[in-house]
Design a protein around this motif. Sequence first.
Motif, short mmCIF file in Angstrom:
data_model
loop_
_atom_site.label_atom_id
_atom_site.label_comp_id
_atom_site.label_asym_id
_atom_site.label_seq_id
_atom_site.Cartn_x
_atom_site.Cartn_y
_atom_site.Cartn_z
N LYS A 1 11.43 116.75 23.49
CA LYS A 1 12.50 116.23 23.17
C LYS A 1 13.33 115.13 24.22
CE LYS A 1 17.22 117.87 22.37
NZ LYS A 1 18.03 119.14 22.05
N HIS A 2 12.98 115.47 25.43
CA HIS A 2 13.50 114.54 26.56
C HIS A 2 12.26 113.49 26.97
CE1 HIS A 2 16.41 117.81 26.59
NE2 HIS A 2 17.36 116.83 26.90
N LYS A 3 11.25 113.55 26.09
CA LYS A 3 10.45 112.68 26.40
C LYS A 3 9.66 112.55 28.01
CE LYS A 3 11.56 109.56 23.01
NZ LYS A 3 12.48 108.34 22.42
N GLU A 4 9.54 114.14 28.65
CA GLU A 4 8.95 114.09 29.84
C GLU A 4 7.57 114.20 29.79
OE1 GLU A 4 11.08 117.19 31.99
OE2 GLU A 4 12.89 116.97 30.70
N LYS A 5 6.92 114.14 30.84
CA LYS A 5 5.28 114.07 30.86
C LYS A 5 4.85 115.73 30.63
CE LYS A 5 1.59 112.63 33.38
NZ LYS A 5 0.60 113.58 33.72
N ILE A 6 3.90 115.95 29.77
CA ILE A 6 3.53 117.22 29.71
C ILE A 6 2.40 117.54 30.47
CG2 ILE A 6 2.60 118.89 27.84
CD1 ILE A 6 5.44 117.64 27.17
N PRO A 7 2.34 118.64 31.19
CA PRO A 7 1.30 118.94 31.84
C PRO A 7 0.04 118.99 31.39
CG PRO A 7 3.29 120.41 32.43
CD PRO A 7 3.62 119.65 31.33
N GLU A 8 -1.03 118.79 31.70
CA GLU A 8 -2.40 118.98 31.15
C GLU A 8 -3.10 120.17 31.41
OE1 GLU A 8 -6.76 116.90 31.23
OE2 GLU A 8 -5.22 115.93 32.64
N PRO A 9 -3.27 121.01 30.27
CA PRO A 9 -3.99 122.11 30.53
C PRO A 9 -5.09 122.27 31.56
CG PRO A 9 -3.36 121.89 28.36
CD PRO A 9 -3.25 120.67 28.71
N ILE A 10 -5.19 123.06 32.49
CA ILE A 10 -6.42 123.07 33.26
C ILE A 10 -7.71 123.21 32.43
CG2 ILE A 10 -7.80 124.40 35.10
CD1 ILE A 10 -5.06 125.26 36.29
N SER A 11 -7.74 123.83 31.26
CA SER A 11 -8.85 123.93 30.31
C SER A 11 -9.20 122.64 29.97
CB SER A 11 -8.58 124.89 29.27
OG SER A 11 -7.50 124.57 28.58
N SER A 12 -8.60 121.67 29.80
CA SER A 12 -8.68 120.45 29.14
C SER A 12 -9.12 119.45 30.33
CB SER A 12 -7.50 119.69 28.43
OG SER A 12 -7.08 120.56 27.38
N LYS A 13 -9.04 119.60 31.55
CA LYS A 13 -9.27 118.78 32.44
C LYS A 13 -10.58 118.59 32.68
CE LYS A 13 -4.98 118.66 35.29
NZ LYS A 13 -4.60 119.27 36.42
N GLN A 14 -11.37 117.42 33.16
CA GLN A 14 -12.82 117.37 33.28
C GLN A 14 -12.96 117.37 34.99
OE1 GLN A 14 -15.42 117.06 31.17
NE2 GLN A 14 -13.82 117.74 29.81
N PHE A 15 -13.80 118.30 35.41
CA PHE A 15 -14.16 118.30 36.88
C PHE A 15 -15.51 117.89 37.19
CE2 PHE A 15 -10.97 121.73 35.85
CZ PHE A 15 -10.18 121.45 36.86
N SER A 16 -15.66 117.30 38.42
CA SER A 16 -16.63 116.52 38.79
C SER A 16 -17.72 117.31 39.29
CB SER A 16 -16.43 115.34 39.75
OG SER A 16 -16.25 115.88 41.03
N GLY A 17 -17.42 118.71 39.84
CA GLY A 17 -18.16 119.55 40.48
C GLY A 17 -18.22 119.35 42.10
N LYS A 18 -17.48 118.23 42.60
CA LYS A 18 -17.43 117.69 43.91
C LYS A 18 -16.07 117.61 44.58
CE LYS A 18 -20.03 113.82 42.66
NZ LYS A 18 -20.27 112.47 42.95
N PHE A 19 -15.92 118.39 45.72
CA PHE A 19 -14.73 118.18 46.45
C PHE A 19 -15.05 118.34 47.71
CE2 PHE A 19 -14.97 122.58 45.31
CZ PHE A 19 -14.97 123.36 46.50
N MET A 20 -14.23 117.83 48.61
CA MET A 20 -14.31 117.85 50.21
C MET A 20 -13.34 118.91 50.63
SD MET A 20 -13.72 114.76 52.97
CE MET A 20 -15.00 114.01 52.61
N VAL A 21 -14.11 119.61 51.73
CA VAL A 21 -13.28 120.62 52.49
C VAL A 21 -13.24 120.52 53.95
CG1 VAL A 21 -13.04 123.30 52.88
CG2 VAL A 21 -13.98 122.33 50.48
N ARG A 22 -12.23 120.26 54.55
CA ARG A 22 -12.35 120.26 56.05
C ARG A 22 -12.33 121.59 56.62
NH1 ARG A 22 -11.81 115.10 56.68
NH2 ARG A 22 -10.44 113.81 55.26
N VAL A 23 -13.21 121.83 57.52
CA VAL A 23 -13.25 123.07 58.39
C VAL A 23 -13.42 122.68 59.92
CG1 VAL A 23 -14.31 124.35 56.42
CG2 VAL A 23 -15.91 123.33 57.97
N PRO A 24 -13.04 123.61 60.54
CA PRO A 24 -13.22 123.35 62.13
C PRO A 24 -14.61 123.10 62.56
CG PRO A 24 -12.00 125.56 61.83
CD PRO A 24 -12.53 124.94 60.27
N PRO A 25 -14.95 122.31 63.37
CA PRO A 25 -16.39 121.90 63.96
C PRO A 25 -17.29 123.16 64.09
CG PRO A 25 -14.92 120.70 65.02
CD PRO A 25 -13.95 121.69 64.26
N GLU A 26 -16.65 124.38 64.42
CA GLU A 26 -17.50 125.52 65.00
C GLU A 26 -18.04 126.09 63.72
OE1 GLU A 26 -13.84 125.70 65.72
OE2 GLU A 26 -14.25 124.36 66.98
#
Length: 112
Positions: free
Chosen positions: A58-83
């Motif tokens: 009604k207020h023409k706001e952006k609708i959140p995309e369902p997680i189930s509809s999102k495409q995932f690459s299978g890649k992500f970066m995680v930072r961890v301590p060097p040890e």
Amino acid sequence: MVTTIDRYTYRVTWSEEDQENVGLCIEFPGLSWLADTPEEALKGIRCLVRDCLEDMVKHKEKIPEPISSKQFSGKFMVRVPPETHRSLAIEAAESGVSLNRLIASKLHQPRM
């Protein structure tokens, strides 16, 4: 609108603080619904999401995309301590697998 609310990710959990079941929708982190039973909590949060979506349209706001509809690459970066990085690299080498394969297998372990 019904099919849209069916695509969202819901969870019902117990709230120790409220002493009730709480219905949640991952895509709408600001919404929750308290109820005596898990079934009522799920029904309540679904109705609340439906009402919220109708208001957003009604207020023409952006609708959140369902997680189930999102495409995932299978890649992500995680930072961890060097040890931690060193320890995982050693474990991977000792197991004869790549660091990527070792971490992927650890992430894929069943949740308790």
